[in-house]
Motif scaffolding. Structure first.
Motif, PDB file in Angstrom:
ATOM      1  N   PRO B  40       0.555  -1.193   0.185  1.00 15.66           N
ATOM      2  CA  PRO B  40      -0.091  -0.156   0.104  1.00 15.66           C
ATOM      3  C   PRO B  40       0.881   1.168   0.226  1.00 15.66           C
ATOM      4  CG  PRO B  40      -0.351  -1.140   1.739  1.00 15.66           C
ATOM      5  CD  PRO B  40      -0.006  -2.221   1.331  1.00 15.66           C
ATOM      6  N   GLY B  41       0.760   2.130  -0.683  1.00 11.35           N
ATOM      7  CA  GLY B  41       1.005   3.367  -1.103  1.00 11.35           C
ATOM      8  C   GLY B  41       2.219   3.824  -1.916  1.00 11.35           C
ATOM      9  N   LYS B  42       3.108   2.613  -1.837  1.00 14.51           N
ATOM     10  CA  LYS B  42       4.235   1.953  -2.848  1.00 14.51           C
ATOM     11  C   LYS B  42       4.025   2.304  -4.469  1.00 14.51           C
ATOM     12  CE  LYS B  42       6.836   1.144   1.555  1.00 14.51           C
ATOM     13  NZ  LYS B  42       7.317   0.128   2.421  1.00 14.51           N
ATOM     14  N   GLY B  43       5.641   1.880  -4.621  1.00 11.67           N
ATOM     15  CA  GLY B  43       5.715   1.488  -6.499  1.00 11.67           C
ATOM     16  C   GLY B  43       5.552   0.166  -6.407  1.00 11.67           C
ATOM     17  N   PRO B  44       5.552  -0.539  -7.308  1.00 10.51           N
ATOM     18  CA  PRO B  44       5.697  -2.260  -7.478  1.00 10.51           C
ATOM     19  C   PRO B  44       6.918  -2.412  -7.509  1.00 10.51           C
ATOM     20  CG  PRO B  44       3.875  -1.143  -9.260  1.00 10.51           C
ATOM     21  CD  PRO B  44       4.401   0.085  -8.870  1.00 10.51           C
ATOM     22  N   GLU B  45       6.934  -3.768  -7.243  1.00 12.59           N
ATOM     23  CA  GLU B  45       8.344  -4.528  -6.753  1.00 12.59           C
ATOM     24  C   GLU B  45       8.176  -5.660  -7.832  1.00 12.59           C
ATOM     25  OE1 GLU B  45       8.806  -5.344  -3.289  1.00 12.59           O
ATOM     26  OE2 GLU B  45      10.514  -7.119  -3.455  1.00 12.59           O
ATOM     27  N   PHE B  46       9.355  -5.276  -8.555  1.00 11.84           N
ATOM     28  CA  PHE B  46       9.152  -7.043  -9.354  1.00 11.84           C
ATOM     29  C   PHE B  46       9.959  -7.802  -9.128  1.00 11.84           C
ATOM     30  CE2 PHE B  46      10.743  -9.002 -13.434  1.00 11.84           C
ATOM     31  CZ  PHE B  46      11.355  -9.746 -13.247  1.00 11.84           C
ATOM     32  N   LEU B  47       8.719  -9.642 -10.276  1.00  8.35           N
ATOM     33  CA  LEU B  47       9.212 -10.558  -8.854  1.00  8.35           C
ATOM     34  C   LEU B  47       9.422 -11.102 -10.429  1.00  8.35           C
ATOM     35  CD1 LEU B  47       6.015 -10.568  -6.695  1.00  8.35           C
ATOM     36  CD2 LEU B  47       7.983 -10.708  -6.161  1.00  8.35           C
ATOM     37  N   PHE B  48       8.960 -11.545 -10.723  1.00  4.09           N
ATOM     38  CA  PHE B  48       9.449 -12.559 -11.837  1.00  4.09           C
ATOM     39  C   PHE B  48       9.113 -12.602 -13.305  1.00  4.09           C
ATOM     40  CE2 PHE B  48      10.461 -16.132  -8.810  1.00  4.09           C
ATOM     41  CZ  PHE B  48       8.945 -15.740  -8.099  1.00  4.09           C
ATOM     42  N   THR B  49       9.738 -12.762 -13.865  1.00  2.00           N
ATOM     43  CA  THR B  49       9.599 -12.670 -16.129  1.00  2.00           C
ATOM     44  C   THR B  49       8.871 -13.981 -16.415  1.00  2.00           C
ATOM     45  OG1 THR B  49      10.747 -10.345 -16.318  1.00  2.00           O
ATOM     46  CG2 THR B  49       9.944 -11.398 -17.880  1.00  2.00           C
ATOM     47  N   LEU B  50       8.571 -14.246 -17.236  1.00  2.00           N
ATOM     48  CA  LEU B  50       7.987 -15.781 -17.872  1.00  2.00           C
ATOM     49  C   LEU B  50       7.593 -15.289 -19.798  1.00  2.00           C
ATOM     50  CD1 LEU B  50       5.307 -17.039 -15.213  1.00  2.00           C
ATOM     51  CD2 LEU B  50       7.919 -17.742 -15.232  1.00  2.00           C
ATOM     52  N   TYR B  51       8.891 -15.813 -20.283  1.00  2.00           N
ATOM     53  CA  TYR B  51       8.894 -15.725 -21.615  1.00  2.00           C
ATOM     54  C   TYR B  51       8.032 -16.636 -22.323  1.00  2.00           C
ATOM     55  CZ  TYR B  51      12.008 -11.984 -20.947  1.00  2.00           C
ATOM     56  OH  TYR B  51      12.251 -10.662 -20.099  1.00  2.00           O
TER      57      TYR B  51
END
Lengths: 116, 113
Positions: B40-51
């Motif tokens: 809440p109140g923060k920017g998104p934090e990267f977790l994963f990329t799937l291709y």
């Protein structure tokens, strides 16, 4: 650890006033994005820069919004005049380059705008 | 028209109760699928990329999988600190020819001690 910086963190303004948000991307990141996120929804892209050039501003309401990245580093997003419906979180993100296969975007903490 | 649909909208779990979040997508020119965590109140934090379909990635209690039509984020034995909104986004080529992320509306996860 390198981070995307944004200021201010919070902004309260009255409708019809002008507001401006600032973003400093991670050093070396050529691509910069501005998103708008309404409470309870996902971020929506407003404008995308590659260095100092606009790559995509198709979703930017150009009658009142403007964005610039004059030297290809930091960027400013402006709203003039602000309307009640502009109340949202404004997020800045950066990535290495649009053609980079991984294209991982790193987000800043956002600016929470409230228009009264 | 490109679409990303996340379900459920909200999920309440007891600590230790494993579950899965779903992200279904319809997009032309998919170049990748991303998962982000947002507090809440923060920017998104990267977790994963799937291709590609069949790809899986893991990080601590989280595991992301991808098929041709959807992705799942599996949470094993969640803890209260896993409470957050989980956003799914597709990397696609839009009408201007630019690569960009198109986000779903997120799943709000609450883990109860």
């Amino acid at each position: 650890e390198a981070e995307v910086a944004q200021s201010p963190r919070y902004k309260i303004t009255e409708k019809s006033q002008a507001v401006a948000f600032w973003c400093d991307p991670i050093s070396g990141h050529a691509t910069l994005y501005w998103y708008r996120q309404i409470l309870g929804q996902g971020p929506e892209l407003l404008v995308q820069f590659q260095d100092e050039s606009v790559v995509d501003d198709s979703q930017l309401p150009k009658d009142r919004f403007s964005a610039e990245r004059l030297k290809g580093v930091d960027s400013t997003l402006k709203i003039q005049p602000a309307e009640l419906g502009d109340s949202a979180m404004y997020l800045c993100a950066s990535s290495l380059e649009t053609s980079h296969f991984h294209n991982e975007q790193f987000f800043g903490p956002g600016t929470r705008l409230t228009v009264l | 028209e490109d679409q990303v649909t996340q379900s459920p909208e909200a999920l309440r779990l007891q600590e230790g109760e494993s579950s899965s979040l779903n992200c279904s997508y319809t997009v032309s020119g998919l170049r990748g699928l991303f998962w982000y965590r947002q507090d809440p109140g923060k920017g998104p934090e990267f977790l994963f990329t799937l291709y590609s379909a069949g790809e899986e990635k893991e990080k601590e209690r989280l595991k992301a999988t991808l098929t041709k039509k959807e992705s799942f984020l599996h949470i094993t034995a969640p803890k209260p600190e896993d409470s957050a909104t989980y956003l799914c986004a597709v990397l696609r080529v839009d009408q201007t020819g630019a690569n960009n992320l198109f986000f779903g509306t997120g799943t709000r996860l609450t883990v109860i001690p």
